[in-house]
Design an enzyme around this catalytic site. Structure first.
Site, PDB file in Angstrom:
ATOM      1  N   LYS A  98     129.925 -36.480  39.747  1.00 33.91           N
ATOM      2  CA  LYS A  98     128.814 -35.912  41.757  1.00 33.91           C
ATOM      3  C   LYS A  98     129.906 -38.141  42.133  1.00 33.91           C
ATOM      4  CE  LYS A  98     124.893 -39.289  42.756  1.00 33.91           C
ATOM      5  NZ  LYS A  98     123.606 -40.662  41.626  1.00 33.91           N
ATOM      6  N   SER A 166     119.685 -37.589  43.193  1.00 39.06           N
ATOM      7  CA  SER A 166     120.770 -37.598  44.040  1.00 39.06           C
ATOM      8  C   SER A 166     122.009 -36.309  43.556  1.00 39.06           C
ATOM      9  CB  SER A 166     121.274 -39.094  44.115  1.00 39.06           C
ATOM     10  OG  SER A 166     121.644 -39.809  43.688  1.00 39.06           O
ATOM     11  N   SER A 190     117.483 -39.719  39.039  1.00 41.33           N
ATOM     12  CA  SER A 190     118.862 -38.878  39.894  1.00 41.33           C
ATOM     13  C   SER A 190     120.043 -37.817  39.293  1.00 41.33           C
ATOM     14  CB  SER A 190     119.969 -39.502  40.831  1.00 41.33           C
ATOM     15  OG  SER A 190     118.783 -40.778  41.212  1.00 41.33           O
TER      16      SER A 190
END
Length: 512
Positions: A98, A166, A190
């Protein structure tokens, strides 16, 4: 080079701190402040060795941003190829990260065009450990970032549906089979939410078990976790074992974090004799009936494999929501004001990342989403109205709420509940009218929505939690969440592995 306001500017500057100077006093402060800032400027400009951690495989190419034909689910921000050994736990595995996790020499934008051109000079600890374990780093993933200028990733099970956030790009790329392992970040779900919506595994480890050094956070550091996502339990276990353990660069780790762990050794231990508690609060309304049925069916499968199942209630699962909120608002403000990697810890501070983020925040704060601005404003008013009392109480209540889960986990080995109470929803259509779009963004503030009601509690208590695909409803994944005792991450993986072998795993995880 530093700047210094004139006397009138100093009066205004002092007033922001609640300090009231007269113009005459400000004129006296000016020369002394100029001398102090001159010394600081000389220090920051000096070419002293800051002792940055060693970068493995420094001979790395910058890589490239893939085009639409190569990135059909809009999951990738950047592709590269670093490392990849013939030996080690992750030999032969492709690994991505990420975009809040720094990889030296690879652009990092935190999904904001205001950060375009920034390239960090450090590897996060999880990156270093992946490379040391023989993994091949293949890129950076889209995330629901500070601004979200790069669009949203598409869900391979239905591109019209959300991927969750996310760590959205990680979930999409894994579901599409484009990478073996991806590391995300989880501050309220997330990792687990995109894992649930995309039909993959996602682990929020015990707090501190996986180093957070080199992974940025923009809310509350005591809630934030880095963890692996994968399509198979074995890959997830390999990833966790490769990166877990004490790291003196991470000041958030507490006494008791081991130097390393072995989760692969017990992966095939099965579930016979284990006690599984169905967490009643996790099935609270509103919940899709298909989700409840799918999760209960998965628990029934574990019971057929030899586990003992009983229902258990932990009211703290709902009650701690106010304490969680008490942390995130003032925590977000504190990080915004003090710096992207916090303040006061004895560790290495990645200056390149800190200064790049601070410039973005100071020069482009107007570009932040309305929900992020809301968080900062609520934090500011909470500080002014309660003078730190809310933030202090939210931290101080952690012991009692954690103990409530510990008592339940003294009766059973793990708690079981839905990861999220619905399948992946359709995104809201963004209105053309500016004020209507702002209003929608404010109402989508995930910290105020129930979508993360089953995931946020363990961010607060620090218990490990694992999202496991367990079926589909109308072609969309359903996810079981397992919660375990602190540092019992391996047991969660062992249960998931037994379940994976007992069901048609490909049918649960592969897009139709």
């Amino acid at each position: 080079m530093f700047s210094l306001p004139d006397a009138a500017g100093l009066v205004d500057l002092a007033a922001t701190l609640g300090i009231h100077l007269t113009p005459e006093e400000a004129a006296l402060y000016g020369p002394v402040m100029r001398d102090a800032l001159r010394d600081l400027d000389a220090f920051v400009q000096s070419r002293l060795d800051e002792g940055a951690p060693t970068v493995l495989h420094p001979e790395r190419a910058r890589g490239y941003r893939p085009g639409p034909e190569e990135d059909r689910y809009r999951a990738w921000l950047w592709k590269c190829s670093i490392g990849g050994g013939s030996t080690g736990l992750l030999a032969g595995k492709t690994v991505s990260f990420k975009d809040h996790i720094s990889v030296a020499g690879i652009p990092q934008v935190f999904t904001s065009q205001a950060m375009e051109g920034f390239v960090p000079d450090i590897d996060a600890t999880v990156v270093s450990r992946v490379l040391a374990a023989g993994g091949q780093v293949v890129g950076k993933m889209m995330m629901n970032g500070f601004v979200g200028d790069y669009g949203r990733p598409l869900n391979p099970h239905d591109p019209a549906r959300l991927t969750g956030g996310s760590s959205s790009g990680s979930g999409a790329a894994l579901a599409a089979g484009e990478v073996d392992i991806s590391f995300g970040g989880d501050q309220g779900g997330s990792i687990r939410l995109p894992a649930a919506y995309c039909g993959v595994l996602g682990l929020k480890p015990t707090f501190g078990l996986v180093s957070h050094y080199g992974a940025g956070f923009a809310f509350e550091p005591s809630l934030d976790h880095v963890g692996p996502m994968a399509r198979t339990t074995e890959d997830l276990a390999r990833a966790l074992q490769a990166v877990a353990g004490y790291d003196d660069l991470d000041p958030r780790q507490r006494r008791g974090i081991p130097d390393g762990i072995d989760v692969l050794g017990g992966l095939d231990g099965g579930v016979a004799g284990l006690k599984i508690g169905i967490l009643e609060e996790g099935f609270a309304e509103p919940i899709q009936p298909e989700v409840a049925e799918g999760v209960l069916a998965a628990i029934a499968t574990l019971e057929r494999l030899g586990a003992e199942v009983r229902r258990i209630s932990v009211p703290a699962h709902h009650e701690l929501a106010s304490a969680y909120a008490g942390l995130v608002f003032e925590g977000a403000l504190s990080v915004f004001q003090s710096g992207f990697f916090g303040f006061g810890a004895v560790t290495h501070y990645p200056a390149s990342v800190i200064t790049a983020i601070d410039r973005m925040w100071s020069q482009h704060a107007d570009l932040l989403p309305a929900r992020t601005k809301l968080n900062l404003l609520v934090g500011l008013l909470a500080r002014r109205n309660f003078h730190g009392g809310v933030y202090a109480k939210a931290h101080n209540m952690r012991k009692a709420y954690t103990a409530a889960f510990d008592r339940a986990l003294a009766e059973v080995d793990v708690l079981a509940l839905p990861t999220v109470r619905t399948v992946a929803p359709f995104p809201d259509k963004i209105p053309a009218d500016h004020l209507a779009a702002v209003d929608m963004n404010l109402r989508q503030n995930w910290m105020l929505l129930p979508v993360a009601g089953n995931t946020k509690p363990t961010n607060y208590t620090g218990h490990p939690a694992l999202a496991v695909p367990c079926g589909k409803a109308a072609g969309l994944p359903i996810s079981l969440q397992l919660i375990g005792r602190h540092l019992d991450d391996g047991l969660l993986l062992r249960i998931a592995h037994a379940y994976e072998k007992a069901v048609d795993w490909q049918a649960f995880t592969t897009p139709d």
